[in-house]
Design a protein around this motif. Structure first.
Motif, PDB file in Angstrom:
ATOM      1  N   TYR A  57       0.815  -1.218   0.000  1.00 20.75           N
ATOM      2  CA  TYR A  57       0.000   0.000   0.000  1.00 20.75           C
ATOM      3  C   TYR A  57       0.851   1.272   0.000  1.00 20.75           C
ATOM      4  CZ  TYR A  57      -3.663  -3.329   1.142  1.00 20.75           C
ATOM      5  OH  TYR A  57      -4.533  -4.396   1.106  1.00 20.75           O
ATOM      6  N   ALA A  60      -0.698   3.892  -2.225  1.00 19.47           N
ATOM      7  CA  ALA A  60      -2.095   4.263  -1.998  1.00 19.47           C
ATOM      8  C   ALA A  60      -2.177   5.666  -1.402  1.00 19.47           C
ATOM      9  CB  ALA A  60      -2.773   3.260  -1.070  1.00 19.47           C
ATOM     10  N   THR A  62      -5.293   6.604  -0.385  1.00 19.03           N
ATOM     11  CA  THR A  62      -6.272   6.291   0.651  1.00 19.03           C
ATOM     12  C   THR A  62      -5.539   5.789   1.892  1.00 19.03           C
ATOM     13  OG1 THR A  62      -7.991   5.704  -0.945  1.00 19.03           O
ATOM     14  CG2 THR A  62      -8.197   4.770   1.255  1.00 19.03           C
ATOM     15  N   VAL A  64      -5.000   3.273   4.538  1.00 12.62           N
ATOM     16  CA  VAL A  64      -5.354   1.863   4.649  1.00 12.62           C
ATOM     17  C   VAL A  64      -4.917   1.339   6.007  1.00 12.62           C
ATOM     18  CG1 VAL A  64      -5.091  -0.429   3.623  1.00 12.62           C
ATOM     19  CG2 VAL A  64      -5.087   1.600   2.152  1.00 12.62           C
ATOM     20  N   MET A 136      -8.868  -1.176   1.334  1.00  8.07           N
ATOM     21  CA  MET A 136      -8.406  -1.526  -0.013  1.00  8.07           C
ATOM     22  C   MET A 136      -7.912  -2.969  -0.016  1.00  8.07           C
ATOM     23  SD  MET A 136      -5.429   0.301  -2.336  1.00  8.07           S
ATOM     24  CE  MET A 136      -6.242   1.906  -2.332  1.00  8.07           C
ATOM     25  N   ALA A 167      -5.229  -1.068  -7.116  1.00  5.96           N
ATOM     26  CA  ALA A 167      -5.957   0.169  -6.809  1.00  5.96           C
ATOM     27  C   ALA A 167      -5.011   1.259  -6.332  1.00  5.96           C
ATOM     28  CB  ALA A 167      -7.031  -0.105  -5.757  1.00  5.96           C
ATOM     29  N   SER A 168      -3.950   0.878  -5.608  1.00 12.26           N
ATOM     30  CA  SER A 168      -2.988   1.876  -5.129  1.00 12.26           C
ATOM     31  C   SER A 168      -2.177   2.460  -6.278  1.00 12.26           C
ATOM     32  CB  SER A 168      -2.058   1.246  -4.088  1.00 12.26           C
ATOM     33  OG  SER A 168      -1.108   0.373  -4.683  1.00 12.26           O
TER      34      SER A 168
END
Length: 332
Positions: A57, A60, A62, A64, A136, A167-168
Motif C-alpha cells: 500500500y 495508496a 487512501t 489503509v 483496499m 488500486a494503489s
C-alpha cells in the motif's frame, strides 16, 4: 542576519508527553544563478524515480489499515502526523521542494524466481496472508491475497515489500497527474532467490544461484559462452518463448478500473507487462511506459540464424502496449 526566530503560539504539549519537544529546523533559500546557470539540486532536477516499487500500500493515497480486532487497527501506509497517507505526504513534499521536476518514474515490481529464462515466473506477491487492508483489499491482475504467494523472509521479516495493490497504483497515477506531473510507468523485476537455493546458476553451472541477483543476469539455461549453452540454436528460441509466454492484449478485461486476466494460466513477462499497460489505460493513461529495462542478459541471446529472439519479442510487446495506451504515450 544569520539568525532565524521560530515562534509557536499555544503549542499543545499533550502529543509530546506534556513536555516541550526537541525541534530541529533547516532554513533554506534558492541559490543564486552563476553565469546564468542554476547550480542547486532543487532547481536542476527535472525527473525523479518513485521508489522502491514494492510495498502493498505504499502507493495508496487512501489511508489503509489492518483490523486487529477489538477496536484496534494498525496503519498500513500512514506513518506521519499529517493525517494523510505516506504517498500524499511524499508527493506534496517533493512538489514543494523540487519545483523544476516535471516527470515521475512510477516503479511497480513483480518477483522473478529463476535466472534461467525458460523457468522464470514473474508473480505479484504479498507480505502476509493473515490480514487484508480494510479500505483496499489487495488484488493484482485478478489475484487475491489468499491465493497469492508470499515474498521471501529473512530473520522472520519480509525481505521485500509486496507488490503494490492495483488500486494503489491507479491512485498514485491520479495523484501525480493532479499535481501537474508527467508519469513514466516502470514495471520492474525483483529477483527473490535466497542463500541456499538449489537452482543451477546459468553463469557458472554451480548449484545455487546468487542471493537477490540482478535481473540483468536472466539468460538461457546456460549463459552464452558457457559449456552446454543453447545460444545460437533453435532451443534458445524455445527458452525465450517460455519467458515471454503467450498472453495477448485481448486476454484482459477492465471494469471500474479493475483489470482482470482471462488468458492462459501463466505468470509470464507478457502477462506482467500487458496487465500494467491495461491498468495504466484504466487510470486514464500515462505519458510514457518502459519495457525491458536492465534485461541485458536476455537481449544478448541469439538464435540459430544469428538473430536476437528476445529483442524481437520486446518489439512485438511494445507494439501491443502502444495499441493499449495510444499514440500519445512514449513506449521505450
Amino acid at each position: 542576519r544569520g539568525v532565524a526566530y521560530v515562534i509557536f503560539e499555544d503549542l499543545a504539549l499533550e502529543p509530546y508527553g506534556n513536555r516541550v519537544p526537541q525541534f530541529s529546523f533547516e532554513v533554506t533559500r534558492p541559490s543564486e544563478k552563476v553565469n546564468g546557470e542554476v547550480n542547486d539540486i532543487a532547481h536542476a532536477v527535472q525527473a525523479v524515480a518513485v521508489m522502491p516499487g514494492s510495498g502493498e500500500y505504499t502507493l495508496a493515497t487512501t489511508n489503509v489499515h489492518f483490523d486487529e480486532g477489538t477496536g484496534r487497527v494498525t496503519p498500513a501506509n500512514q506513518h506521519t502526523q499529517e493525517g494523510v497517507s505516506d504517498a500524499e505526504v511524499s508527493y506534496d513534499n517533493r512538489v514543494e521542494e523540487v519545483r523544476s521536476c516535471e516527470l515521475d518514474s512510477l516503479i511497480v515490481s513483480g518477483f522473478g524466481n529463476d535466472l534461467r529464462c525458460g523457468k522464470c515466473d514473474l508473480n505479484p506477491k504479498v507480505e502476509q496472508k493473515e490480514q487484508d487492508g480494510s479500505q483496499m483489499p489487495w488484488t493484482v491482475s485478478g489475484l487475491l491475497r489468499n491465493n497469492a504467494e508470499i515474498v521471501p523472509y529473512l530473520e522472520d521479516r519480509p525481505a521485500y515489500g509486496g507488490t503494490p495493490a492495483d488500486a494503489s497504483v491507479i491512485e498514485s497515477i491520479h495523484a501525480l497527474q493532479a499535481r501537474g506531473q508527467k508519469v513514466l510507468f516502470y514495471p520492474f523485476i525483483l529477483m527473490e532467490q535466497l542463500d541456499g537455493n538449489d537452482l543451477t546458476d546459468p553463469w557458472t553451472g554451480a548449484q545455487g544461484q546468487p542471493k537477490f541477483p540482478w535481473r540483468g543476469r536472466i539468460t538461457l539455461s546456460m549463459a552464452p559462452g558457457q559449456d552446454g549453452s543453447t545460444d545460437k540454436t533453435a532451443q534458445a528460441i524455445d527458452e525465450v518463448d517460455a519467458f515471454f509466454g503467450t498472453a495477448a492484449a485481448t486476454d484482459f478485461s477492465t471494469v471500474d478500473e479493475t483489470v482482470t486476466y482471462t488468458g492462459p494460466d501463466e505468470w509470464s513477462y507478457r502477462r506482467f507487462i500487458l496487465h500494467y499497460a491495461h491498468l495504466c489505460a484504466a487510470a486514464g493513461g500515462v505519458d510514457a511506459f518502459c519495457i525491458g529495462s536492465e534485461m541485458r542478459g536476455l537481449t544478448q541471446i541469439r538464435d540459430g540464424a544469428g538473430g536476437f529472439p528476445a529483442v524481437q519479442k520486446l518489439i512485438e510487446l511494445a507494439a501491443d502496449v502502444r495499441a493499449i495506451l495510444g499514440e500519445t504515450a512514449k513506449i521505450s
